[in-house]
Write a protein that holds these residues in place. Structure first.
Motif, PDB file in Angstrom:
ATOM      1  N   PRO A   1     -10.969  -3.942   3.748  1.00 44.97           N
ATOM      2  CA  PRO A   1     -11.724  -4.517   2.761  1.00 44.97           C
ATOM      3  C   PRO A   1     -13.474  -4.657   3.370  1.00 44.97           C
ATOM      4  CG  PRO A   1     -10.046  -6.044   3.272  1.00 44.97           C
ATOM      5  CD  PRO A   1      -9.952  -4.996   4.080  1.00 44.97           C
ATOM      6  N   LYS A   2     -13.776  -4.412   4.418  1.00 44.04           N
ATOM      7  CA  LYS A   2     -14.920  -4.382   4.915  1.00 44.04           C
ATOM      8  C   LYS A   2     -15.494  -2.849   5.086  1.00 44.04           C
ATOM      9  CE  LYS A   2     -13.533  -7.881   8.182  1.00 44.04           C
ATOM     10  NZ  LYS A   2     -13.543  -8.056   9.720  1.00 44.04           N
ATOM     11  N   LEU A   3     -14.683  -2.164   4.774  1.00 44.00           N
ATOM     12  CA  LEU A   3     -15.172  -0.527   4.992  1.00 44.00           C
ATOM     13  C   LEU A   3     -15.968  -0.218   3.597  1.00 44.00           C
ATOM     14  CD1 LEU A   3     -12.736   1.101   7.387  1.00 44.00           C
ATOM     15  CD2 LEU A   3     -14.999   0.363   7.704  1.00 44.00           C
ATOM     16  N   LYS A   4     -17.057   0.428   3.774  1.00 44.87           N
ATOM     17  CA  LYS A   4     -17.500   0.897   2.755  1.00 44.87           C
ATOM     18  C   LYS A   4     -17.186   2.527   2.167  1.00 44.87           C
ATOM     19  CE  LYS A   4     -21.271  -2.413   2.082  1.00 44.87           C
ATOM     20  NZ  LYS A   4     -21.281  -3.239   3.655  1.00 44.87           N
ATOM     21  N   ASP A   5     -16.587   3.121   3.365  1.00 44.93           N
ATOM     22  CA  ASP A   5     -16.325   4.544   2.961  1.00 44.93           C
ATOM     23  C   ASP A   5     -15.279   4.620   1.757  1.00 44.93           C
ATOM     24  OD1 ASP A   5     -16.905   5.612   5.934  1.00 44.93           O
ATOM     25  OD2 ASP A   5     -16.447   3.539   5.991  1.00 44.93           O
ATOM     26  N   LYS A   6     -15.696   5.762   1.329  1.00 42.55           N
ATOM     27  CA  LYS A   6     -14.978   6.071  -0.223  1.00 42.55           C
ATOM     28  C   LYS A   6     -13.374   6.332   0.095  1.00 42.55           C
ATOM     29  CE  LYS A   6     -18.211   8.209  -3.083  1.00 42.55           C
ATOM     30  NZ  LYS A   6     -19.251   9.009  -2.489  1.00 42.55           N
ATOM     31  N   ARG A   7     -12.886   6.860   1.196  1.00 41.76           N
ATOM     32  CA  ARG A   7     -11.696   7.118   1.558  1.00 41.76           C
ATOM     33  C   ARG A   7     -11.296   7.045   2.924  1.00 41.76           C
ATOM     34  NH1 ARG A   7      -7.149   8.810  -0.582  1.00 41.76           N
ATOM     35  NH2 ARG A   7      -6.028  10.561  -0.141  1.00 41.76           N
ATOM     36  N   ILE A   8     -10.180   6.045   2.931  1.00 38.82           N
ATOM     37  CA  ILE A   8     -10.017   5.562   4.258  1.00 38.82           C
ATOM     38  C   ILE A   8      -8.527   5.989   4.770  1.00 38.82           C
ATOM     39  CG2 ILE A   8     -10.079   3.405   5.853  1.00 38.82           C
ATOM     40  CD1 ILE A   8     -11.587   2.075   3.369  1.00 38.82           C
ATOM     41  N   ALA A   9      -8.513   6.595   5.893  1.00 41.76           N
ATOM     42  CA  ALA A   9      -7.378   6.829   6.455  1.00 41.76           C
ATOM     43  C   ALA A   9      -6.844   5.810   7.641  1.00 41.76           C
ATOM     44  CB  ALA A   9      -7.336   8.086   7.174  1.00 41.76           C
ATOM     45  N   VAL A  10      -5.555   5.363   7.502  1.00 46.29           N
ATOM     46  CA  VAL A  10      -5.200   4.058   8.482  1.00 46.29           C
ATOM     47  C   VAL A  10      -4.163   4.427   9.390  1.00 46.29           C
ATOM     48  CG1 VAL A  10      -4.896   1.759   8.758  1.00 46.29           C
ATOM     49  CG2 VAL A  10      -6.112   2.329   6.949  1.00 46.29           C
ATOM     50  N   VAL A  11      -4.217   4.379  10.587  1.00 46.19           N
ATOM     51  CA  VAL A  11      -3.124   4.570  11.369  1.00 46.19           C
ATOM     52  C   VAL A  11      -2.209   3.311  11.216  1.00 46.19           C
ATOM     53  CG1 VAL A  11      -2.341   5.030  13.667  1.00 46.19           C
ATOM     54  CG2 VAL A  11      -4.165   6.064  12.967  1.00 46.19           C
ATOM     55  N   ALA A  12      -1.004   3.466  10.668  1.00 45.73           N
ATOM     56  CA  ALA A  12      -0.308   2.206  10.365  1.00 45.73           C
ATOM     57  C   ALA A  12       0.947   2.174  11.025  1.00 45.73           C
ATOM     58  CB  ALA A  12      -0.412   2.235   8.697  1.00 45.73           C
ATOM     59  N   LYS A  13       1.068   1.028  11.700  1.00 45.45           N
ATOM     60  CA  LYS A  13       2.464   0.749  12.231  1.00 45.45           C
ATOM     61  C   LYS A  13       3.267   0.218  10.792  1.00 45.45           C
ATOM     62  CE  LYS A  13       0.716  -2.355  15.163  1.00 45.45           C
ATOM     63  NZ  LYS A  13      -0.564  -2.292  15.277  1.00 45.45           N
ATOM     64  N   GLY A  14       4.321  -0.247  11.193  1.00 45.67           N
ATOM     65  CA  GLY A  14       5.239  -0.674  10.148  1.00 45.67           C
ATOM     66  C   GLY A  14       4.446  -1.874   9.342  1.00 45.67           C
ATOM     67  N   CYS A  15       4.056  -2.882  10.248  1.00 45.95           N
ATOM     68  CA  CYS A  15       3.518  -4.032   9.569  1.00 45.95           C
ATOM     69  C   CYS A  15       1.992  -4.114   9.001  1.00 45.95           C
ATOM     70  CB  CYS A  15       3.229  -5.143  10.778  1.00 45.95           C
ATOM     71  SG  CYS A  15       2.665  -4.627  12.392  1.00 45.95           S
ATOM     72  N   ASP A  16       1.318  -3.115   9.624  1.00 43.79           N
ATOM     73  CA  ASP A  16      -0.048  -2.505   9.192  1.00 43.79           C
ATOM     74  C   ASP A  16       0.130  -2.088   7.791  1.00 43.79           C
ATOM     75  OD1 ASP A  16      -0.237  -2.642  11.827  1.00 43.79           O
ATOM     76  OD2 ASP A  16      -1.772  -1.467  12.055  1.00 43.79           O
ATOM     77  N   SER A  17       1.229  -1.277   7.553  1.00 48.86           N
ATOM     78  CA  SER A  17       1.469  -0.541   6.349  1.00 48.86           C
ATOM     79  C   SER A  17       1.990  -1.595   5.237  1.00 48.86           C
ATOM     80  CB  SER A  17       2.411   0.590   6.329  1.00 48.86           C
ATOM     81  OG  SER A  17       3.831  -0.024   6.377  1.00 48.86           O
ATOM     82  N   ARG A  18       2.570  -2.334   5.861  1.00 46.21           N
ATOM     83  CA  ARG A  18       2.873  -3.669   4.757  1.00 46.21           C
ATOM     84  C   ARG A  18       2.015  -4.483   4.329  1.00 46.21           C
ATOM     85  NH1 ARG A  18       7.647  -6.905   7.680  1.00 46.21           N
ATOM     86  NH2 ARG A  18       7.487  -8.372   5.814  1.00 46.21           N
ATOM     87  N   TRP A  19       0.643  -4.644   5.109  1.00 42.46           N
ATOM     88  CA  TRP A  19      -0.461  -5.285   4.586  1.00 42.46           C
ATOM     89  C   TRP A  19      -1.176  -4.302   3.674  1.00 42.46           C
ATOM     90  CZ3 TRP A  19      -2.964  -8.807   2.477  1.00 42.46           C
ATOM     91  CH2 TRP A  19      -2.443 -10.237   2.572  1.00 42.46           C
ATOM     92  N   LEU A  20      -1.250  -3.011   3.896  1.00 41.54           N
ATOM     93  CA  LEU A  20      -1.879  -1.988   2.970  1.00 41.54           C
ATOM     94  C   LEU A  20      -1.147  -2.232   1.580  1.00 41.54           C
ATOM     95  CD1 LEU A  20      -2.508   1.021   5.397  1.00 41.54           C
ATOM     96  CD2 LEU A  20      -4.187  -0.618   4.668  1.00 41.54           C
ATOM     97  N   ASN A  21      -0.055  -2.333   1.621  1.00 42.62           N
ATOM     98  CA  ASN A  21       0.900  -2.400   0.498  1.00 42.62           C
ATOM     99  C   ASN A  21       0.308  -3.725  -0.334  1.00 42.62           C
ATOM    100  OD1 ASN A  21       2.054  -0.138   0.265  1.00 42.62           O
ATOM    101  ND2 ASN A  21       4.211  -1.093   0.603  1.00 42.62           N
ATOM    102  N   GLN A  22       0.373  -4.916   0.503  1.00 44.65           N
ATOM    103  CA  GLN A  22      -0.242  -6.101  -0.099  1.00 44.65           C
ATOM    104  C   GLN A  22      -1.461  -6.156  -0.675  1.00 44.65           C
ATOM    105  OE1 GLN A  22       2.179  -8.243  -0.139  1.00 44.65           O
ATOM    106  NE2 GLN A  22       1.037  -9.941  -0.922  1.00 44.65           N
ATOM    107  N   TYR A  23      -2.497  -5.294  -0.032  1.00 44.72           N
ATOM    108  CA  TYR A  23      -3.946  -5.255  -0.541  1.00 44.72           C
ATOM    109  C   TYR A  23      -3.770  -4.690  -1.938  1.00 44.72           C
ATOM    110  CZ  TYR A  23      -6.484  -6.360   3.674  1.00 44.72           C
ATOM    111  OH  TYR A  23      -7.082  -7.054   4.810  1.00 44.72           O
TER     112      TYR A  23
END
Lengths: 279, 151, 445, 386
Positions: D70-92
């Motif tokens: 949510p803090k990044l202003k970049d247009k397209r963001i890649a995230v290196v995601a563990k299971g829990c990180d990816s769960r929060w991305l879903n939640q977002y």
């Protein structure tokens, strides 16, 4: 035990409604303790921390002049928690006051000079302390020409109307009153303060200008003053910052190496230029 | 024992219970209880809310911190919500909050929920009586209660 | 008494004896973060009957060797004693081992500038009008704020002690002396413990400090390890007085025959410890911070800040745990039940309208957005960029400009506890390098 | 930390991200890089292919990187995601905090991450100068670390002070992308002790594992555009979200507390809260705490005081947990961020348990629909209501 945070008790003697929307009130207060009343001496431009017990404290500039003996005046716009509580006070209520804090307008170096006051809205409050100091019979002779340009968004937003009338009548000052937009009852000048400043076009020679108002007004006023030939050292303003302690410790009014509560709130534009733009 | 806890010492200690009552059902139910002269203990301090769904769990915790001996939240029966589903949504929050408070050691009886309709004046009186009895048997709230530090 | 050597086995007796005259503070155990969490009041065990000395080397034969620090560890494994019984009561005889852990999590400043302290109490009668004659409102010092009994801190690290000399500049200034801080400073004797083996996060020499620095200390203790054949199982503390107060403390202990004067070989051992520590810490030091201000003055608008702050989460772990950070908030704590209009009186309180409460000062942090947020909504430092920059600038540029010293003692807490490993040492070196490349000059020009 | 050749996973990660950035498919890759201390990683924001060479992934990658989205202003963001990180991305996405199209999820399978506080607790006064993960081959030569009881934790350390532990090392393979299913992954630690003497030890992987990782229900990403495997292989995501956890969530820790008396629980809660210094590292590290203004910061009305009053701190923790009810994915980022060792899991996990038991809800597995508190079933539990 020296407790720099201990306020003295003062009683609200009088509350004056300033604006049509009643969002600015002037509080005239007197210290309950005679000794404190004697001891409390201040200079134009300084501020105090005002306490409403149970609510908190806020830094408020002293708008009365040291030449007005026996009481202090604070003009307060209803903005946050403390100012709202203060607005809910009644005459006779007791509040806390500590201070005076901060530096003051460089009165000594202003002697013999032409003074140009430029105020906007509630920003007149700190200027008023100096204006009344300068206009005081005992002091008036020490200063040259006095020009006052004061404006607000609308006639209803003008503060100290009861005093503006007196200034208008005085022949030893040039007083220009303006509003951004008048209403049915307004017969005076219309126009933004920076524009009026250009119309008045005061000479920078042997002059000092003191300005206070909303940030956007100050920005354009300074631009125009520079156009008129004023040097940054001739432009004096007073800063607003979030403050808590008032004594240079709590850290939040820190701008560069300055603490606004201790090294300010009065700065020349020359000083501001040397400071980070974090205000 | 309970009498000893009473600040006045002589009369029986009366708990202070903050009651969040939904405007459409339980508040009206309380009204009806009053009109009907159903007796219930003078222990509750009523806060009228538009809907039980508008009761942020925070209000409940905050009431406990402010010294309430108990909290009662009461809304419309399931299916009767003036806003259709406010009470259903509230129920989930309350279920988790109740579990959480219990989990950290707050006596479960301190926080209670009920469905009381506008027609259930008697039920309202009964609920208040039951909740008051339970809270009274727990004694004055000690946990989570903020104490003053001034003089 | 300029120096005194005690056996570590006697530490307990020494602290107990001191407790008679002073409130004694020692690092306090907290197994969860893995080390001392802060400082706590030392509570002496009942003294043994006369004629029977306290724990000494003689009864050290009683299995003292098993007091290996490893056994101090209470694991925090899942399903273990989760959330319970974590209040680990450290047996006092294990204190010497415990003291070898380098730093407490919370800094020493806590004993002088607590996380939260009332600065005044107030009582307002009759709603806000008082009694109508100007009386009825009183402000006063809340009870129990200032320490009564003088205090001794045992086992503070030199960086923490040095931090007090930084804080002195703020709180003991001439214009507005702060007696909350000053009175605690005045009545506290600090016995420091030199760092035999600095931690990997330590960088005090880069801030003008030293693992055996004496700034802010009254006594510096050396942790002399046990030597073969010297008869002690755990070694000694050699305490050297730094100030007159420290001398008096050692004199007091000496009179109780709790130690002896150091020998020449002890002195040599101290020198060896100092040298070894300095050598150990020299590796991996960042650039010297004392001249950083010169560079910082020119890089206010450098793009570096934009990349630096990006990973900062904006929490206050660094500032709260920093021994020199001193920003605070003043907040109102009206007593519950009391309200402006009087309202319902607190339980058992008087029935007439009366407002009571305290005004409290709490640690605050320039990392929080609301730290500088104006009521109008304007924020002079609106993003992480400005806030991280402020922290660095304040420590290494603004503070030195105002007070002639960097506001950092190199304790490394912010390095260790930053949740995202924003390592101030890297920042320091990076900034120094910017100065070296002339970037600063070109930008300020 | 001595130079360690990157694992196969890390190598592929770098190449892949360099490609993504080079092709301009994303503007930034949020990943992990090597930190400045042993066994320490740090978030990295790679905006050009060169930056990508700093990326790593291993068991030191403890932050939940989704917090930066949510803090990044970049247009397209890649995230290196563990299971829990990816769960929060879903939640977002579920909470409408970001658009799914804005994210490019680089999934990595995670074996769990380190809890540095456990490491600290283990180290005591010893200094850690080097640390790495090693695979120990061969049975019965696992060195002498802690007792490897998954649920234990109070076991003492035996013989860990010597170099003995390292003896079992036969063929050390760098990087943690290795499977721990055989129980032979070890933390290899080296340093010096309080006397300056060198010291080395080898600990079981589980011993330093974050508590939340021990009960992880999804080690791999729930949704990914690409998954990079342990051996460096890349698998393209199928554009679907995992249906649910890999295994039934277990709440033994919560049940244990529930078994305690009400007074014991209160005592435990008080004791945990007493450590808190209100630095809000937990809040800031949590992807779920994105409110523009946190309730603790509100001045009108001021909900809770800022002093060290115990009840204020309690209310803070209770309401923080409550605000995350049905949203918390148990990534443990708050627990690891807390410098004081407050066991925030005590509250979070209870709410997860109740969410699971009462509503069969577990957060982070959905990109569409409604959060737990945004919906209901007519037959939700009602028996607690009078």
């Amino acid at each position: 035990m020296r407790n720099p945070y201990l306020p003295d008790i003062a009683r609200i003697e009088k509350i004056i409604q300033e604006t049509a929307a009643n969002d600015v009130k002037t509080f005239r207060v007197t210290f309950v303790d005679d000794e404190v009343r004697e001891r409390f001496s201040y200079r134009p431009g300084q501020f105090s921390e005002i306490s409403v017990f149970g609510v908190g404290e806020a830094p408020i500039s002293i708008t009365s002049s040291p030449t007005q003996k026996g009481y202090l005046e604070f003009s307060v716009k209803k903005m946050g928690v403390l100012t709202t509580a203060l607005h809910h006070s009644a005459e006779g209520d007791l509040i806390g006051i500590r201070g005076p804090y901060g530096n003051w307008f460089p009165v000594e170096s202003m002697e013999g000079k032409n003074l140009v006051f430029i105020g906007g809205g509630i920003g007149l409050a700190p200027l008023r302390s100096l204006i009344n100091y300068v206009l005081d019979d005992e002091n008036r002779g020490r200063f040259n020409d006095v020009t006052i340009i004061y404006g607000a968004r609308s006639p209803g937003d003008l503060v100290f109307k009861w005093e503006l009338e007196k200034w208008e009548k005085r022949r030893d000052i040039d007083f220009y009153l303006t509003v951004d937009k008048g209403d049915a009852g307004w017969s005076g000048r219309e126009g933004f303060v920076p524009t009026v400043l250009m119309e008045v076009s005061p000479s920078p020679e042997n002059a000092v200008t003191i300005t206070c108002g909303p940030p956007i007004m100050i920005k354009f006023v300074i631009q125009n003053l520079l156009k008129l030939g004023f040097t940054p050292a001739q432009i004096v303003t007073t800063l607003e910052m979030r403050m808590k302690c008032g004594v240079g410790k709590c850290g939040r009014c820190n701008i560069g190496s300055k603490y606004v509560c201790k090294d300010g709130p009065v700065f020349t534009y020359e000083e501001l230029q040397r400071m980070p733009q974090e205000y | 024992m309970r009498e000893e806890l009473s600040p006045r010492g002589t009369e029986a200690w009366q708990p202070k219970i903050v009651a969040f009552l939904c405007h459409w059902c339980s508040y009206a139910g309380a009204d009806l209880a009053g009109i009907s002269r159903f007796q219930y203990p003078p222990s509750i301090r009523v806060i009228r809310v538009p809907c039980s769904g508008a009761v942020n769990p925070f209000y409940i915790v905050k009431a406990l911190q402010c010294g309430a001996d108990g909290v009662l939240v009461s809304g419309c029966h399931p299916g009767d919500c003036h806003y259709l589903a406010g009470n259903y949504l509230a129920r989930r929050k309350f279920a988790l909050l109740k579990g959480l408070l219990e989990h950290v050691g707050i006596e479960p009886d301190r926080v209670q929920f009920s469905w009381v309709s506008a027609a259930e004046g008697q039920k309202f009186a009964d609920v208040v009586k039951m909740v008051t009895d339970r809270v009274r048997s727990l004694g004055p709230a000690e946990k989570l209660v903020k104490r003053g530090r001034g003089r | 008494m300029a120096a005194l050597k005690i056996t570590k086995m006697a530490l307990n007796s020494v602290l107990a004896l001191m407790s008679e005259r002073w409130d004694v503070f020692v690092p306090s155990p907290s197994p969860a973060p893995g080390g001392p969490s802060g400082f706590r009041l030392f509570e002496p065990r009942p003294m043994p009957a006369p004629g029977k000395p306290g724990p000494s080397e003689r009864d050290s034969s009683v299995n003292r060797q098993t007091c290996d620090e490893d056994t101090l560890w209470n694991g925090t494994g899942q399903g273990g004693q989760k959330g319970r019984d974590r209040e680990n009561h450290l047996p006092e005889e294990r204190l010497p081992q415990f003291l070898r852990r380098v730093l407490t999590v919370k800094p020493l400043k806590e004993l002088f500038f607590p996380r939260s302290e009332p600065i005044l109490g107030y009582c307002v009668d009759g709603a806000f009008g008082g009694n109508g004659d100007g009386t009825g409102v009183s402000v006063f010092m809340p009870e129990g704020v200032l320490p009564g009994k003088p205090r001794v801190v045992f086992g503070a690290r030199p960086c923490d002690a040095a931090s007090l000399t930084v804080l002195d500049r703020v709180f003991a200034d001439e214009a507005y002396p702060d007696d909350f801080y000053i009175s605690r400073r005045k009545n506290t004797i600090i016995v420091g413990l030199g760092c035999n083996v600095p931690a990997p996060t330590c960088f005090c020499p880069a801030t003008g400090g030293d693992p055996f620095g004496t700034a802010g200390l009254d006594v510096l203790a050396y942790d002399l390890p046990a030597l073969d054949g010297d008869g002690s199982s755990q070694g000694h503390y050699l305490m050297k007085a730094v100030t007159r107060e420290g001398e008096a403390l050692l004199g007091f202990l000496s009179e109780a025959h709790l130690g002896e004067g150091p020998s020449e070989s002890d002195e040599r051992a101290c020198m060896a410890l100092e040298e070894r520590a300095r050598k150990a810490i020299a590796a991996g030091l960042p650039a010297d911070t004392q001249s950083l201000g010169r560079v910082l003055g020119g890089i206010f608008n450098h793009p570096y800040w934009a990349t630096l702050h990006e990973k900062c989460l904006g929490c206050a772990a660094c500032t709260y745990l920093c021994p020199t950070c001193h920003c605070f908030d003043i907040s109102e704590e009206p007593d519950p039940g009391a309200s402006r209009s009087g309202g319902e009186s607190p339980k058992g309180g008087p029935e007439r309208p009366r407002l009571t409460g305290v005004r409290v000062r709490n640690w605050d942090s320039c990392m929080f957005p609301i730290f500088t947020l104006h009521t109008s909504g304007h924020n002079p430092r609106p993003t992480g960029l400005e806030r991280v920059r402020q922290r660095v600038m304040h420590k290494f540029y603004y503070f030195p400009e105002n007070f002639g010293a960097v506001a950092c003692v190199g304790c490394g807490r912010c390095v260790k506890y930053c949740p995202v490993n924003l390592d101030i040492r890297e920042v320091i070196s990076h900034i120094a390098a910017l100065g070296g490349t002339g970037v600063a000059e070109s930008i300020s020009a | 930390m001595s130079a360690q050749s990157p694992s196969a996973l890390t190598k592929t990660l770098r190449e892949f991200c360099a490609g993504l950035l080079d092709e301009g498919r994303v503007d930034v890759v949020v990943g992990f890089g090597r930190g400045t201390l042993p066994l320490r990683s740090t978030p990295v924001f790679a905006r050009n292919p060169d930056d990508a060479s700093r990326l790593i992934f291993d068991a030191t990658c403890e932050n939940n990187l989704s917090v930066f989205v949510p803090k990044l202003k970049d247009k397209r963001i890649a995230v290196v995601a563990k299971g829990c990180d990816s769960r929060w991305l879903n939640q977002y996405i579920l909470e409408r905090q970001t658009e799914g199209e804005r994210l490019y999820v680089i999934g990595v399978r995670c074996q769990g991450v380190i809890d540095r506080k456990k490491l600290d607790a283990y180290l005591g006064s010893r200094r850690l100068l080097e640390g790495r993960l090693e695979e120990i081959r061969g049975q019965g030569e696992c060195g002498e670390g802690l007792e490897g009881e998954g649920a234990g934790g109070t076991g003492g350390v035996e013989g860990a002070g010597g170099v003995k532990g390292a003896e079992g090392v036969e063929g050390a393979r760098p990087g943690p992308g290795v499977s721990v299913s055989d129980g032979h992954i070890k933390w290899h630690l080296e340093g010096n002790d309080a006397e300056g003497r060198p010291w080395a030890a080898s600990l079981d992987f589980e011993d330093l594992l974050s508590d939340s990782c021990k009960v992880c229900v999804k080690k791999g990403p729930v949704y990914a555009d690409v998954v990079i495997g342990e051996n460096g292989e890349t698998v393209k995501g199928n554009g679907e979200t995992a249906k649910g956890p890999e295994r039934e969530p277990s709440f033994d820790d919560v049940k244990e507390v529930e078994g305690a008396s009400i007074e014991e629980r209160w005592k435990a809660f008080r004791s945990e809260v007493s450590k808190c210094i209100r630095c809000y590292a937990c809040r800031q590290a949590c992807p779920g705490c994105y409110c523009k203004e946190c309730f603790v910061d509100r001045s009108a009305p001021r909900w809770i005081g800022g002093s060290d009053d115990e009840t204020d701190t309690m209310v803070f923790h209770l309401m923080r947990a409550m605000h995350l009810a049905g949203r918390c994915v148990d990534c443990g980022a708050c627990v690891r961020a807390c410098p004081m060792g407050v066991d925030l899991g005590l509250l979070n996990r209870k709410l997860q348990k109740d969410g699971w038991v009462l509503f069969h809800h577990i957060a982070g597995f959905e990109r569409e629909g409604k959060p737990l508190f945004g919906t209901f079933l007519p037959d939700d539990p009602n028996d607690f209501i009078l």
